[in-house]
Enzyme design. Structure first.
Site, PDB file in Angstrom:
ATOM      1  N   ILE A   1      16.238 -31.437  13.521  1.00  0.00           N
ATOM      2  CA  ILE A   1      16.854 -32.016  14.713  1.00  0.00           C
ATOM      3  C   ILE A   1      17.560 -30.954  15.563  1.00  0.00           C
ATOM      4  O   ILE A   1      17.778 -31.159  16.756  1.00  0.00           O
ATOM      5  CB  ILE A   1      17.846 -33.137  14.285  1.00  0.00           C
ATOM      6  CG1 ILE A   1      18.055 -34.140  15.398  1.00  0.00           C
ATOM      7  CG2 ILE A   1      19.168 -32.549  13.786  1.00  0.00           C
ATOM      8  CD1 ILE A   1      18.776 -35.406  14.950  1.00  0.00           C
TER       9      ILE A   1
ATOM     10  N   ASN B   1      18.421 -23.640   0.878  1.00  0.00           N
ATOM     11  CA  ASN B   1      19.817 -23.429   0.520  1.00  0.00           C
ATOM     12  C   ASN B   1      20.178 -24.262  -0.703  1.00  0.00           C
ATOM     13  O   ASN B   1      19.720 -25.399  -0.852  1.00  0.00           O
ATOM     14  CB  ASN B   1      20.719 -23.821   1.698  1.00  0.00           C
ATOM     15  CG  ASN B   1      20.593 -22.858   2.864  1.00  0.00           C
ATOM     16  OD1 ASN B   1      20.562 -21.646   2.668  1.00  0.00           O
ATOM     17  ND2 ASN B   1      20.495 -23.394   4.082  1.00  0.00           N
TER      18      ASN B   1
ATOM     19  N   GLU C   1      23.918 -28.141   3.773  1.00  0.00           N
ATOM     20  CA  GLU C   1      24.587 -29.284   4.412  1.00  0.00           C
ATOM     21  C   GLU C   1      24.103 -30.604   3.842  1.00  0.00           C
ATOM     22  O   GLU C   1      24.881 -31.541   3.684  1.00  0.00           O
ATOM     23  CB  GLU C   1      24.303 -29.294   5.917  1.00  0.00           C
ATOM     24  CG  GLU C   1      25.027 -28.231   6.706  1.00  0.00           C
ATOM     25  CD  GLU C   1      24.577 -28.218   8.157  1.00  0.00           C
ATOM     26  OE1 GLU C   1      23.941 -29.197   8.605  1.00  0.00           O
ATOM     27  OE2 GLU C   1      24.859 -27.215   8.835  1.00  0.00           O
TER      28      GLU C   1
ATOM     29  N   HIS D   1      15.427 -29.358   0.498  1.00  0.00           N
ATOM     30  CA  HIS D   1      14.563 -29.156   1.664  1.00  0.00           C
ATOM     31  C   HIS D   1      14.273 -27.674   1.795  1.00  0.00           C
ATOM     32  O   HIS D   1      15.152 -26.840   1.615  1.00  0.00           O
ATOM     33  CB  HIS D   1      15.185 -29.694   2.954  1.00  0.00           C
ATOM     34  CG  HIS D   1      16.610 -29.296   3.179  1.00  0.00           C
ATOM     35  ND1 HIS D   1      17.650 -29.848   2.463  1.00  0.00           N
ATOM     36  CD2 HIS D   1      17.166 -28.397   4.016  1.00  0.00           C
ATOM     37  CE1 HIS D   1      18.792 -29.307   2.871  1.00  0.00           C
ATOM     38  NE2 HIS D   1      18.532 -28.415   3.801  1.00  0.00           N
TER      39      HIS D   1
HETATM   40  P1  5GP Z   1      20.891 -27.052   5.231  1.00  0.00           P
HETATM   41  O1  5GP Z   1      22.065 -26.358   5.854  1.00  0.00           O
HETATM   42  O2  5GP Z   1      21.332 -28.189   4.335  1.00  0.00           O
HETATM   43  O3  5GP Z   1      19.935 -26.110   4.552  1.00  0.00           O
HETATM   44  O4  5GP Z   1      20.064 -27.643   6.433  1.00  0.00           O
HETATM   45  C1  5GP Z   1      20.145 -28.963   6.865  1.00  0.00           C
HETATM   46  C2  5GP Z   1      19.277 -29.095   8.087  1.00  0.00           C
HETATM   47  O5  5GP Z   1      19.083 -30.464   8.349  1.00  0.00           O
HETATM   48  C3  5GP Z   1      19.894 -28.478   9.349  1.00  0.00           C
HETATM   49  O6  5GP Z   1      19.011 -27.486   9.874  1.00  0.00           O
HETATM   50  C4  5GP Z   1      20.049 -29.670  10.286  1.00  0.00           C
HETATM   51  O7  5GP Z   1      19.797 -29.369  11.644  1.00  0.00           O
HETATM   52  C5  5GP Z   1      19.047 -30.667   9.738  1.00  0.00           C
HETATM   53  N1  5GP Z   1      19.378 -32.066   9.974  1.00  0.00           N
HETATM   54  C6  5GP Z   1      20.586 -32.655   9.759  1.00  0.00           C
HETATM   55  N2  5GP Z   1      20.529 -33.963  10.074  1.00  0.00           N
HETATM   56  C7  5GP Z   1      19.255 -34.201  10.493  1.00  0.00           C
HETATM   57  C8  5GP Z   1      18.575 -35.379  10.939  1.00  0.00           C
HETATM   58  O8  5GP Z   1      19.134 -36.469  11.019  1.00  0.00           O
HETATM   59  N3  5GP Z   1      17.259 -35.251  11.272  1.00  0.00           N
HETATM   60  C9  5GP Z   1      16.605 -34.041  11.202  1.00  0.00           C
HETATM   61  N4  5GP Z   1      15.328 -34.029  11.559  1.00  0.00           N
HETATM   62  N5  5GP Z   1      17.217 -32.921  10.768  1.00  0.00           N
HETATM   63  C10 5GP Z   1      18.531 -32.991  10.417  1.00  0.00           C
END
Ligand code: 5GP
Length: 122
Positions: free
Chosen positions: A36, A93, A101, A106
């Site tokens: 997103i 991560n 996050e 993922h």
């Molecule tokens: P992390 O920091 O956990 O590796 O990455 C989480 C990712 O999830 C971030 O790049 C963030 O932009 C993405 N993200 C968070 N909420 C949503 C959402 O509701 N939809 C999509 N498509 N991506 C999300």
């Protein structure tokens, strides 16, 4: 001790269809969709459908079919997005130091431009 899986995390809601996503690939074990808040022209997230907090959890507990499907999906999505020739980066991560996050495993796929150094030194 392993972190318990939170069924209210945002990717669990996407998997249940409660929140929309821009899907690029899906099979029995895997969903891939666009981030997103993209950090590159192509920024796709590949997630297993099973309840795994992170790679630590997945590597320890997932079945061989899930692991094979996940790894194959990462490669397939990158190839189908036309990234294998210019190149791409994958990143996953785990935990606080990485700034994870969303507590559902993922893999990020980044591409579409030169991606610079792997990590910024701080
Ligand atoms: P992390 O920091 O956990 O590796 O990455 C989480 C990712 O999830 C971030 O790049 C963030 O932009 C993405 N993200 C968070 N909420 C949503 C959402 O509701 N939809 C999509 N498509 N991506 C999300």
């Amino acid at each position: 001790m392993a972190t318990a899986y939170d069924r209210d995390n945002i990717f669990a809601k996407i998997l249940r269809g409660e929140i929309p996503c821009d899907r690029v690939y899906e099979d029995d074990h895997v969903l891939a969709f666009r981030d997103i808040n993209p950090q590159a022209p192509v920024h796709v997230l590949v997630i297993p459908k099973g309840e795994y907090v992170s790679m630590d959890d997945f590597a320890e507990s997932a079945g061989d079919a899930e692991i094979a499907a996940f790894v194959r999906a990462v490669g397939r999505v990158a190839r189908e997005l036309g990234l294998q020739d210019p190149g791409y980066r994958i990143l996953a991560n785990h935990g606080a130091d990485s700034h994870q996050e969303v507590p559902h495993l993922h893999v990020h796929i980044f591409g579409g431009r030169p991606l610079g150094p792997m990590l910024v030194r701080t």
